[in-house]
Write an enzyme that holds these catalytic residues in place. Structure first.
Site, PDB file in Angstrom:
ATOM      1  N   ASP A 118       0.828  -1.206   0.000  1.00  0.00           N
ATOM      2  CA  ASP A 118       0.000   0.000   0.000  1.00  0.00           C
ATOM      3  C   ASP A 118       0.860   1.253   0.000  1.00  0.00           C
ATOM      4  OD1 ASP A 118      -1.884   1.963   0.399  1.00  0.00           O
ATOM      5  OD2 ASP A 118      -2.704   1.133   2.247  1.00  0.00           O
ATOM      6  N   ASP A 149      -2.095   6.087  -4.893  1.00  0.00           N
ATOM      7  CA  ASP A 149      -2.357   5.218  -3.748  1.00  0.00           C
ATOM      8  C   ASP A 149      -2.817   3.838  -4.209  1.00  0.00           C
ATOM      9  OD1 ASP A 149      -3.084   4.015  -1.402  1.00  0.00           O
ATOM     10  OD2 ASP A 149      -4.466   5.575  -0.740  1.00  0.00           O
TER      11      ASP A 149
END
Length: 494
Positions: free
Chosen positions: A150, A378
């Site tokens: 992530d 992201d």
């Protein structure tokens, strides 16, 4: 890749001093008395420089066999997750939709200070409904767990042997008690709290963490000693490995409930993310994301694979065909400026009047160059969130599209033809134009006839979010060494 992030979700902001320390269930701390003490001294004696040859490697994603698109994709939940992740209070419209929608749990969020300088928690969404995950090894001998990589988070969070059996059953867990290199950090705890009463909490270790050929020997690992039941529904995924900025390491950590201030010792591996800890061991301090639509993608560390992208002719030779934008050094995210947008088929030449920042029609396309907006990249957020002006421009070209208060977002007939979306990088959009195919914009069908749009408004968040929906259409370079982010086109096979 958090492909669905169908979460009702996270509150992991700065832990106030009035907040009690996490409750640790009886029996969860078995064996802690014999764990090795933690040395806070840092320095080369405790954290020796690794004398390995520079390395580069790839990590392939693995499809989560528990993932079911029809069950796990929910546009409103994905939107709520994004707000929660970035510490933004839900808008009145979203709160109303949450109350109306039985598939989403209402939450309360604590607002972080500032839009771009808060903490970046690495917290899994309810249900761990992730379509793709990646193998990570923790401890000595190595234990393999499957985590989400992530770029919008900084922490490493896992199910562990400290998690009660009834909460971790069937999960691949990390067991610090059988690792010869694990070290308990005394008096340090962490906590995540949710408005619906659910959450997670735990204790902190340092241990060896390896991805591919690279190892961080003293990486901070947050281990759960309590996890709400809703977290454990997907046994195949065990947590998150954050690839965000080191100064965004979670402030969920506390010392007997009192917040721990950020470390000023940037040389200590316990104050750095995994990627910052391994960057000096890489051939080049970069990693790339080559995520794909509906199939497994990969991350490369230490090198650019020229076979995975189409070189940009406008890039300087030294940049190997990648179009770069500098990142904001003060942000905890991979934050940069986009310099325009387009809706419809890409055109070969920029219309001069579009360079004023005003949208104009060029052939079958709408363009607005020099319409600058802040964005982050992201891999832990699914949707493409952009300013409402861009959202309106996009759906103006989608027949039958409408705002639906039940979903707090734009929906459209599933058979509607969706236009491509373009974003621009560089002064006047001159460096690069990235194209997201229209077919990627259909996030999910919710009733068989209407679909939830993959592009929604970011106005309340304060910055655009280039989530997985956009990233899987691009080859993305995260240049840790030169503090910049790069994009290139690639052949899309799905």
């Amino acid at each position: 890749m958090c492909s669905t992030l169908s979460a009702a979700i996270l509150l992991s902001a700065l832990v106030p001093s009035t907040l009690a320390s996490p409750s640790i269930p009886a029996g969860a701390l078995h064996g802690l008395q014999w764990k090795k003490p933690f040395s806070p001294s840092g320095g080369s004696r405790y954290y020796p420089k690794r004398s390995t040859q520079p390395t580069s490697f790839s990590v392939n994603q693995i499809r989560n066999p528990e993932f079911d698109e029809n069950l796990h994709r929910n546009g409103l939940q994905a939107l709520v997750h994004a707000y929660a992740k970035y510490g933004v209070e839900l808008t009145p419209e979203i709160k109303k939709a949450v109350r109306m929608n039985p598939s989403v749990t209402e939450i309360s969020l604590q607002k972080r200070s500032g839009n771009m300088t808060g903490t970046t928690p690495a917290v899994p969404p309810h249900g761990f409904d992730w379509e793709f995950i990646s193998p990570v090894q923790i401890g000595t001998p190595p234990q393999t767990v499957y985590l989400d990589l992530d770029t919008g988070s900084a922490d490493l969070w896992v199910f562990s042997a400290d998690t009660p059996l009834e909460q971790s059953v069937n999960h691949e867990i990390y067991d610090p008690y059988v690792s010869n290199t694990s070290t308990l950090v005394p008096n340090q705890t962490w906590r995540i709290q949710y408005g619906d009463g659910s959450g997670a909490s735990g204790i902190v270790y340092t241990d060896r963490v390896s991805v591919g050929n690279a190892t961080s020997p003293h990486q901070l690992v947050e281990c759960a000693t309590y996890v709400s039941k809703i977290f454990s529904s997907d046994p195949y995924c065990s947590g998150i490995l954050g690839l965000g900025m080191s100064h965004g390491l979670s402030r969920t950590l506390s010392n007997f409930g009192n917040p721990i201030p950020p470390s000023n010792d940037s040389s200590s591996p316990t104050s750095r993310t995994f990627i910052d800890n391994i960057k000096d061991d890489l051939v080049s301090p970069v990693f790339t994301a080559n995520l794909k639509h509906s199939i497994e993608g990969n991350y490369n560390f230490g090198y650019l694979n020229a076979s995975e992208y189409i070189p940009n002719p406008n890039s300087p030779p030294a940049d190997e065909g990648i179009a770069y934008a500098p990142i904001d050094p003060k942000s905890v995210y991979w934050t940069f400026l986009a310099t325009g947008y387009g809706v419809g088929p890409p055109v070969n030449d920029f219309e001069p009047t579009a360079k004023t920042g005003n949208p104009v029609i060029v052939g079958q396309s709408l363009m607005a160059i020099n319409r600058t907006y802040t964005a982050i990249a992201d891999t832990g957020t699914t949707l493409l969130l952009v300013p409402s002006q861009i959202v309106r421009a996009y759906y103006a070209r989608v027949t039958g599209s409408v705002y639906d208060p039940f979903w707090a977002g734009m929906i459209f007939p599933c058979e509607a033809e969706l236009p491509d979306f373009s974003f621009y990088i560089g002064p006047g959009g001159s460096t690069y134009r990235g194209v997201v195919p229209g077919r990627y914009m259909n996030y999910v069908s919710f009733n068989g006839s209407h679909c939830y749009g993959g592009i929604q408004s970011s106005d309340a968040i304060g910055f655009a979010v280039f989530g997985v929906l956009l990233i899987k259409s691009q080859f993305v370079v995260f240049d840790v060494g030169q503090k910049r982010i790069g994009f290139a086109g690639k052949e899309l096979t799905t």
